[in-house]
Design a protein around this motif. Structure first.
Motif, mmCIF file in Angstrom:
data_model
loop_
_atom_site.group_PDB
_atom_site.id
_atom_site.type_symbol
_atom_site.label_atom_id
_atom_site.label_comp_id
_atom_site.label_asym_id
_atom_site.label_seq_id
_atom_site.Cartn_x
_atom_site.Cartn_y
_atom_site.Cartn_z
ATOM 1 N N LEU A 62 73.883 48.011 95.540
ATOM 2 C CA LEU A 62 75.003 48.945 95.547
ATOM 3 C C LEU A 62 75.943 48.618 96.702
ATOM 4 O O LEU A 62 75.507 48.443 97.838
ATOM 5 C CB LEU A 62 74.514 50.388 95.676
ATOM 6 C CG LEU A 62 73.951 51.043 94.409
ATOM 7 C CD1 LEU A 62 73.443 52.435 94.733
ATOM 8 C CD2 LEU A 62 75.003 51.119 93.315
ATOM 9 N N LEU A 63 77.240 48.563 96.418
ATOM 10 C CA LEU A 63 78.254 48.348 97.432
ATOM 11 C C LEU A 63 79.396 49.311 97.156
ATOM 12 O O LEU A 63 80.051 49.222 96.115
ATOM 13 C CB LEU A 63 78.749 46.896 97.403
ATOM 14 C CG LEU A 63 79.807 46.517 98.438
ATOM 15 C CD1 LEU A 63 79.233 46.643 99.856
ATOM 16 C CD2 LEU A 63 80.317 45.101 98.201
ATOM 17 N N ASP A 64 79.590 50.258 98.075
ATOM 18 C CA ASP A 64 80.638 51.280 97.915
ATOM 19 C C ASP A 64 80.493 52.020 96.578
ATOM 20 O O ASP A 64 81.486 52.348 95.913
ATOM 21 C CB ASP A 64 82.036 50.653 98.016
ATOM 22 C CG ASP A 64 82.298 50.026 99.375
ATOM 23 O OD1 ASP A 64 81.757 50.551 100.371
ATOM 24 O OD2 ASP A 64 83.016 49.016 99.440
ATOM 25 N N GLY A 65 79.239 52.272 96.193
ATOM 26 C CA GLY A 65 78.986 53.027 94.976
ATOM 27 C C GLY A 65 79.033 52.220 93.700
ATOM 28 O O GLY A 65 78.809 52.764 92.613
ATOM 29 N N ASN A 66 79.320 50.922 93.789
ATOM 30 C CA ASN A 66 79.389 50.063 92.611
ATOM 31 C C ASN A 66 78.221 49.081 92.589
ATOM 32 O O ASN A 66 77.758 48.624 93.637
ATOM 33 C CB ASN A 66 80.703 49.272 92.600
ATOM 34 C CG ASN A 66 81.918 50.189 92.547
ATOM 35 O OD1 ASN A 66 81.979 51.093 91.712
ATOM 36 N ND2 ASN A 66 82.878 49.971 93.432
ATOM 37 N N VAL A 67 77.741 48.755 91.385
ATOM 38 C CA VAL A 67 76.669 47.782 91.253
ATOM 39 C C VAL A 67 77.244 46.376 91.398
ATOM 40 O O VAL A 67 78.172 45.999 90.690
ATOM 41 C CB VAL A 67 75.962 47.911 89.883
ATOM 42 C CG1 VAL A 67 74.866 46.867 89.759
ATOM 43 C CG2 VAL A 67 75.384 49.308 89.720
ATOM 44 N N VAL A 68 76.698 45.628 92.329
ATOM 45 C CA VAL A 68 77.125 44.249 92.545
ATOM 46 C C VAL A 68 75.890 43.356 92.542
ATOM 47 O O VAL A 68 74.770 43.820 92.746
ATOM 48 C CB VAL A 68 77.898 44.089 93.874
ATOM 49 C CG1 VAL A 68 79.180 44.895 93.851
ATOM 50 C CG2 VAL A 68 77.031 44.515 95.065
ATOM 51 N N ALA A 122 49.194 61.982 104.783
ATOM 52 C CA ALA A 122 49.076 62.245 103.351
ATOM 53 C C ALA A 122 50.221 63.089 102.821
ATOM 54 O O ALA A 122 50.572 63.010 101.643
ATOM 55 C CB ALA A 122 47.743 62.919 103.056
ATOM 56 N N SER A 123 50.827 63.902 103.687
ATOM 57 C CA SER A 123 51.907 64.792 103.261
ATOM 58 C C SER A 123 53.291 64.172 103.436
ATOM 59 O O SER A 123 54.295 64.857 103.285
ATOM 60 C CB SER A 123 51.835 66.096 104.049
ATOM 61 O OG SER A 123 51.958 65.833 105.448
ATOM 62 N N ALA A 124 53.356 62.896 103.752
ATOM 63 C CA ALA A 124 54.634 62.257 104.061
ATOM 64 C C ALA A 124 55.562 62.242 102.853
ATOM 65 O O ALA A 124 55.129 62.154 101.706
ATOM 66 C CB ALA A 124 54.405 60.833 104.556
ATOM 67 N N ILE A 125 56.859 62.353 103.146
ATOM 68 C CA ILE A 125 57.898 62.252 102.126
ATOM 69 C C ILE A 125 58.622 60.930 102.327
ATOM 70 O O ILE A 125 59.123 60.652 103.424
ATOM 71 C CB ILE A 125 58.896 63.419 102.223
ATOM 72 C CG1 ILE A 125 58.173 64.755 102.023
ATOM 73 C CG2 ILE A 125 60.010 63.257 101.190
ATOM 74 C CD1 ILE A 125 59.063 65.959 102.256
ATOM 75 N N LEU A 126 58.672 60.107 101.286
ATOM 76 C CA LEU A 126 59.339 58.814 101.372
ATOM 77 C C LEU A 126 60.642 58.852 100.582
ATOM 78 O O LEU A 126 60.650 59.277 99.425
ATOM 79 C CB LEU A 126 58.449 57.703 100.814
ATOM 80 C CG LEU A 126 57.109 57.486 101.525
ATOM 81 C CD1 LEU A 126 56.297 56.437 100.791
ATOM 82 C CD2 LEU A 126 57.338 57.061 102.964
ATOM 83 N N PRO A 127 61.753 58.442 101.181
ATOM 84 C CA PRO A 127 63.023 58.415 100.442
ATOM 85 C C PRO A 127 63.040 57.258 99.450
ATOM 86 O O PRO A 127 62.835 56.108 99.811
ATOM 87 C CB PRO A 127 64.070 58.209 101.550
ATOM 88 C CG PRO A 127 63.324 57.523 102.654
ATOM 89 C CD PRO A 127 61.898 58.007 102.577
ATOM 90 N N VAL A 128 63.232 57.575 98.193
ATOM 91 C CA VAL A 128 63.269 56.567 97.133
ATOM 92 C C VAL A 128 64.538 56.793 96.319
ATOM 93 O O VAL A 128 64.875 57.928 95.977
ATOM 94 C CB VAL A 128 62.037 56.687 96.217
ATOM 95 C CG1 VAL A 128 62.098 55.659 95.096
ATOM 96 C CG2 VAL A 128 60.753 56.519 97.015
ATOM 97 N N ALA A 129 65.231 55.708 96.021
ATOM 98 C CA ALA A 129 66.446 55.827 95.214
ATOM 99 C C ALA A 129 66.113 56.425 93.856
ATOM 100 O O ALA A 129 65.188 55.982 93.185
ATOM 101 C CB ALA A 129 67.097 54.459 95.040
ATOM 102 N N ARG A 130 66.830 57.459 93.451
ATOM 103 C CA ARG A 130 66.560 58.101 92.165
ATOM 104 C C ARG A 130 67.038 57.241 91.005
ATOM 105 O O ARG A 130 66.474 57.271 89.917
ATOM 106 C CB ARG A 130 67.246 59.470 92.113
ATOM 107 C CG ARG A 130 66.847 60.284 90.877
ATOM 108 C CD ARG A 130 67.355 61.704 90.932
ATOM 109 N NE ARG A 130 66.913 62.465 89.768
ATOM 110 C CZ ARG A 130 65.765 63.126 89.694
ATOM 111 N NH1 ARG A 130 64.941 63.110 90.712
ATOM 112 N NH2 ARG A 130 65.433 63.793 88.609
ATOM 113 N N ARG A 131 68.071 56.468 91.230
ATOM 114 C CA ARG A 131 68.626 55.626 90.157
ATOM 115 C C ARG A 131 68.600 54.174 90.605
ATOM 116 O O ARG A 131 69.082 53.837 91.687
ATOM 117 C CB ARG A 131 70.048 56.061 89.824
ATOM 118 C CG ARG A 131 70.700 55.237 88.708
ATOM 119 C CD ARG A 131 72.142 55.648 88.512
ATOM 120 N NE ARG A 131 72.235 56.965 87.924
ATOM 121 C CZ ARG A 131 72.498 57.192 86.632
ATOM 122 N NH1 ARG A 131 72.678 56.176 85.815
ATOM 123 N NH2 ARG A 131 72.591 58.417 86.181
#
Length: 309
Positions: A62-68, A122-131
């Motif tokens: 992703l670059l500036d919101g666009n797929v490259v 065990a309770s950790a939250i990992l940021p993962v791209a939704r899309r």
């Protein structure tokens, strides 16, 4: 899988599945298989860095919101053994990383911080791209003497074939089956829209599905998507089709072997092999749909799809 949670974005297990563009075509598979395609003699302990031939390998970004598509110039292989950590997420999927690469997680005040994977609570939250960002590389296919747009209806037929269809050895037709009369009406309409001339299959007086005759149709479905439930597959090129086609594939699958789990706010889809679970989960991620693996055993064969999605 398919997402890099490493803080510097470059180190993964060789058994990680990912999407790349190799020699102008999409590749979905493990990094181990990818580096073998790049150079059958590599990796070995004598050469830890492989230079990729210019314009051979790209990674969707992703670059500036666009797929490259960003070019990959070098691949580095760890020549000495490193400890690996496998982390099982609440979704049922896993991620693997080396012990010396940090993971980003949230602190108590919800700020991002980096921790060693061995210290991850065990309770950790990992940021993962939704899309998962993907480029659109293919918009048409040709079979049965006709060029066809990769639209929702054709995607729906592909999804239905994966869930409850077949193009069996020794036959000259492709089957699309269902026990739901309302769904069969929709299925007939979509087959007609594609000019595929559905022939009814009855059990007694009850309509059970349709046959579509034609060697080209038969060959296209079985070559691209497999034959029996245990070897059904989703080829890499599907991940780089228009979003409307990918949504059709998802919906066609859901119309076959799924049920609503109201207590979990999920639609649960039953699949017969774990490879297809991985591929369909990735397909869902390309359209922003969250999934979890469900099942009573370690080798999950189910996929839960979030209703709010």
């Amino acid at each position: 899988k398919g997402f890099n949670l490493d803080h510097d974005g470059d180190c993964k297990s060789l058994d990680t599945f990912d999407l790349w563009i190799l020699d102008g075509a999409p590749y979905w598979g493990t990094l181990r298989e990818l580096v073998t395609l790049l150079d059958p003699e590599w990796p070995d302990t004598r050469n830890s860095i492989a230079e990729v031939v210019k314009d051979r390998l790209f990674v969707p970004s992703l670059l500036d919101g666009n797929v490259v598509l960003l070019p990959v110039s070098h691949v580095h292989f760890h020549t000495r053994h490193k400890g690996m950590v496998e982390i099982e997420l609440r979704t049922g999927f896993t991620l693997k990383t080396t012990t010396d690469h940090g993971l980003m997680t949230f602190a108590d005040d919800m700020t991002l911080r980096q921790v060693s994977p061995v210290d991850l609570p065990a309770s950790a939250i990992l940021p993962v791209a939704r899309r998962l960002p993907v480029p659109v590389l293919q918009t048409v296919v040709t079979f049965n003497k006709r060029q066809r747009a990769l639209n929702y209806n054709l995607g729906y037929l592909v999804g239905h074939y994966l869930g409850d269809g077949g193009a069996y050895d020794g036959e000259n037709h492709t089957r699309f089956m269902s026990d739901d009369q309302r769904h069969l009406a929709v299925l007939r309409q979509r087959l007609n829209e594609q000019g595929l001339d559905p022939h009814p299959i009855h059990s007694g007086t009850k309509l059970k599905g349709f046959r579509v005759y034609g060697v080209e149709v038969y060959d296209w479905f079985r070559t691209n998507f497999g034959v029996l439930s245990g070897d059904k597959k989703l080829p890499a090129w599907v991940l780089t089709t228009p979003e409307v086609f990918r949504r059709g594939v998802q919906d066609g699958l859901l119309s076959t072997d799924s049920h609503v789990a109201a207590d979990k706010a999920q639609v649960t889809l039953k699949l017969k092999n774990t490879g297809l679970v991985e591929s369909v989960a990735t397909l869902c991620r390309t359209i922003g749909v969250f999934t979890t693996r469900v099942g009573k055993e370690k080798a999950y064969t189910g996929l839960g799809i979030d209703v709010p999605s």
